[in-house]
Design a protein around this motif. Structure first.
Motif, PDB file in Angstrom:
ATOM      1  N   ARG A 139     -25.685 -49.051 -18.304  1.00  0.00           N
ATOM      2  CA  ARG A 139     -25.067 -48.269 -18.718  1.00  0.00           C
ATOM      3  C   ARG A 139     -25.959 -47.697 -20.209  1.00  0.00           C
ATOM      4  O   ARG A 139     -25.927 -46.783 -21.185  1.00  0.00           O
ATOM      5  CB  ARG A 139     -23.241 -48.355 -19.825  1.00  0.00           C
ATOM      6  N   GLY A 140     -26.307 -48.911 -20.932  1.00  0.00           N
ATOM      7  CA  GLY A 140     -26.579 -48.269 -22.302  1.00  0.00           C
ATOM      8  C   GLY A 140     -28.212 -48.270 -22.005  1.00  0.00           C
ATOM      9  O   GLY A 140     -28.369 -47.343 -22.491  1.00  0.00           O
ATOM     10  N   ALA A 141     -28.831 -48.324 -21.245  1.00  0.00           N
ATOM     11  CA  ALA A 141     -30.446 -48.576 -20.048  1.00  0.00           C
ATOM     12  C   ALA A 141     -30.718 -47.078 -20.110  1.00  0.00           C
ATOM     13  O   ALA A 141     -30.805 -46.260 -20.258  1.00  0.00           O
ATOM     14  CB  ALA A 141     -30.882 -48.739 -19.135  1.00  0.00           C
ATOM     15  N   ALA A 142     -28.939 -46.167 -19.713  1.00  0.00           N
ATOM     16  CA  ALA A 142     -28.726 -44.930 -19.302  1.00  0.00           C
ATOM     17  C   ALA A 142     -29.426 -43.786 -19.918  1.00  0.00           C
ATOM     18  O   ALA A 142     -29.376 -42.828 -19.432  1.00  0.00           O
ATOM     19  CB  ALA A 142     -27.590 -44.729 -17.703  1.00  0.00           C
ATOM     20  N   GLU A 143     -28.660 -44.320 -21.430  1.00  0.00           N
ATOM     21  CA  GLU A 143     -28.906 -43.442 -22.571  1.00  0.00           C
ATOM     22  C   GLU A 143     -30.727 -43.097 -22.598  1.00  0.00           C
ATOM     23  O   GLU A 143     -30.837 -42.156 -23.490  1.00  0.00           O
ATOM     24  CB  GLU A 143     -28.280 -44.187 -23.658  1.00  0.00           C
ATOM     25  N   THR A 144     -31.811 -44.230 -22.477  1.00  0.00           N
ATOM     26  CA  THR A 144     -32.522 -44.233 -22.985  1.00  0.00           C
ATOM     27  C   THR A 144     -34.069 -43.999 -21.019  1.00  0.00           C
ATOM     28  O   THR A 144     -35.250 -43.045 -21.361  1.00  0.00           O
ATOM     29  CB  THR A 144     -33.499 -44.897 -23.547  1.00  0.00           C
ATOM     30  N   LEU A 145     -33.514 -44.204 -20.284  1.00  0.00           N
ATOM     31  CA  LEU A 145     -34.059 -44.555 -18.922  1.00  0.00           C
ATOM     32  C   LEU A 145     -33.500 -43.332 -17.747  1.00  0.00           C
ATOM     33  O   LEU A 145     -33.030 -43.353 -18.123  1.00  0.00           O
ATOM     34  CB  LEU A 145     -34.236 -45.731 -18.654  1.00  0.00           C
ATOM     35  N   ASP A 146     -34.716 -42.537 -17.612  1.00  0.00           N
ATOM     36  CA  ASP A 146     -33.871 -41.526 -16.119  1.00  0.00           C
ATOM     37  C   ASP A 146     -33.688 -42.763 -15.042  1.00  0.00           C
ATOM     38  O   ASP A 146     -34.672 -42.898 -14.044  1.00  0.00           O
ATOM     39  CB  ASP A 146     -35.154 -40.691 -16.021  1.00  0.00           C
ATOM     40  N   LEU A 147     -32.628 -42.460 -14.185  1.00  0.00           N
ATOM     41  CA  LEU A 147     -31.945 -43.790 -13.460  1.00  0.00           C
ATOM     42  C   LEU A 147     -31.970 -43.456 -12.144  1.00  0.00           C
ATOM     43  O   LEU A 147     -32.500 -43.936 -11.325  1.00  0.00           O
ATOM     44  CB  LEU A 147     -30.670 -44.709 -13.893  1.00  0.00           C
ATOM     45  N   THR A 148     -32.512 -42.067 -11.905  1.00  0.00           N
ATOM     46  CA  THR A 148     -32.871 -41.532 -11.107  1.00  0.00           C
ATOM     47  C   THR A 148     -33.921 -41.395 -10.707  1.00  0.00           C
ATOM     48  O   THR A 148     -34.798 -41.284  -9.553  1.00  0.00           O
ATOM     49  CB  THR A 148     -32.564 -39.806 -10.696  1.00  0.00           C
ATOM     50  N   ARG A 149     -35.258 -42.017 -11.493  1.00  0.00           N
ATOM     51  CA  ARG A 149     -36.412 -42.408 -11.287  1.00  0.00           C
ATOM     52  C   ARG A 149     -36.905 -43.447 -11.483  1.00  0.00           C
ATOM     53  O   ARG A 149     -36.295 -44.923 -12.514  1.00  0.00           O
ATOM     54  CB  ARG A 149     -37.587 -41.705 -12.185  1.00  0.00           C
TER      55      ARG A 149
END
Length: 265
Positions: A139-149
């Motif tokens: 959840r936290g990472a998704a605020e900075t990283l694009d988890l579709t890439r």
């Protein structure tokens, strides 16, 4: 970053600070140096392991940002800032790289601003979270990283602090579920193999005198963390022997720390 002061426990040795001591840093307390010295007396190559692990980080990130073309990094179990941190290495290759650091040590939190010094083209962020809570990390990472890439998940010297192997395996699986094909997983992990038998007594001492508790694992157990992934050459090896840079002295000494990098197909 929170404005309130961070409470630091100076009475019990903690891994991030002892590791910092072994690497020659100054962000540690007398209790950390005392425990670090005792472990070193029982397992003299521990400082060599710490250095080899750090050098592996640099080589792995250069490979990932360079040859593998990764532009997003999730570094779990960050530790204290030293030199050649993940964002420094990655953004030297690719200034636009985005890096999220994860740790739950109060001293790391206090120093997190040093980890946030990003290249202007890229981004760095810090999540205060436990490695045992992969959902919070995602959840936290998704605020900075694009988890579709694609994302490179860095777990260097952290799974050994999740002493229940099934929990450690589930943590890795949950993190990999959150990232797409083309992502990578990098792991280092202590072992009693590769000449590390003398480390058994040192680990018992650690678990009685410091925190968090630690466990070593076999080649077979560490290999299972990479189930379903494509392990890149040279496979699971001592971290000092993973794509070492050429030196006049030839091959580096083996240290009792496994390392591997693998791609999610």
């Amino acid at each position: 970053m929170p404005a309130e002061p961070v409470e630091l426990d100076q009475g019990v040795a903690h891994n991030a600070r002892v590791w910092n001591y072994w690497l020659g840093g100054r962000d540690n307390y007398p209790v950390d140096r005392e425990v670090g010295d005792q472990v070193s007396s029982m397992f003299p190559s521990i400082s060599q392991v710490a250095l080899a692990d750090r050098l592996f980080l640099g080589r792995a990130v250069r490979y990932l940002a360079g040859e593998a073309g990764i532009r997003q990094f999730l570094d779990i179990g960050t530790g204290l800032p030293t030199v050649e941190n993940t964002h420094e290495v990655a953004q030297r290759v690719a200034p636009e790289a985005r890096i999220v650091y994860v740790d739950n040590d109060p001293l790391v939190l206090a120093h997190a601003r040093a980890l946030l010094a990003s290249a202007p083209e890229g981004v760095t962020d810090y999540i205060d979270a436990d490695a045992r809570d992969p959902d919070a990390i995602v959840r936290g990472a998704a605020e900075t990283l694009d988890l579709t890439r694609p994302v490179a998940i860095m777990m260097l010297g952290i799974l050994n602090f999740i002493t229940d192997t099934r929990e450690a395996q589930a943590t890795v699986e949950r993190l990999l579920e959150a990232v797409p094909s083309g992502s990578y997983l990098a792991i280092t992990h202590p072992t009693l193999e590769l000449g590390g038998e003398a480390n058994a007594a040192a680990m018992r001492f650690w678990n009685e005198n410091a925190k968090p508790a630690i466990v070593a694992r076999s080649r077979e157990a560490v290999t299972r963390f990479f189930d379903g992934l494509e392990i890149v050459e040279p496979g699971l090896v001592s971290c000092s022997r993973w794509r070492p840079e050429a030196t006049p002295g030839g091959e580096p000494d083996t240290v009792a720390q496994f390392a591997a990098v693998a791609r999610k197909p």
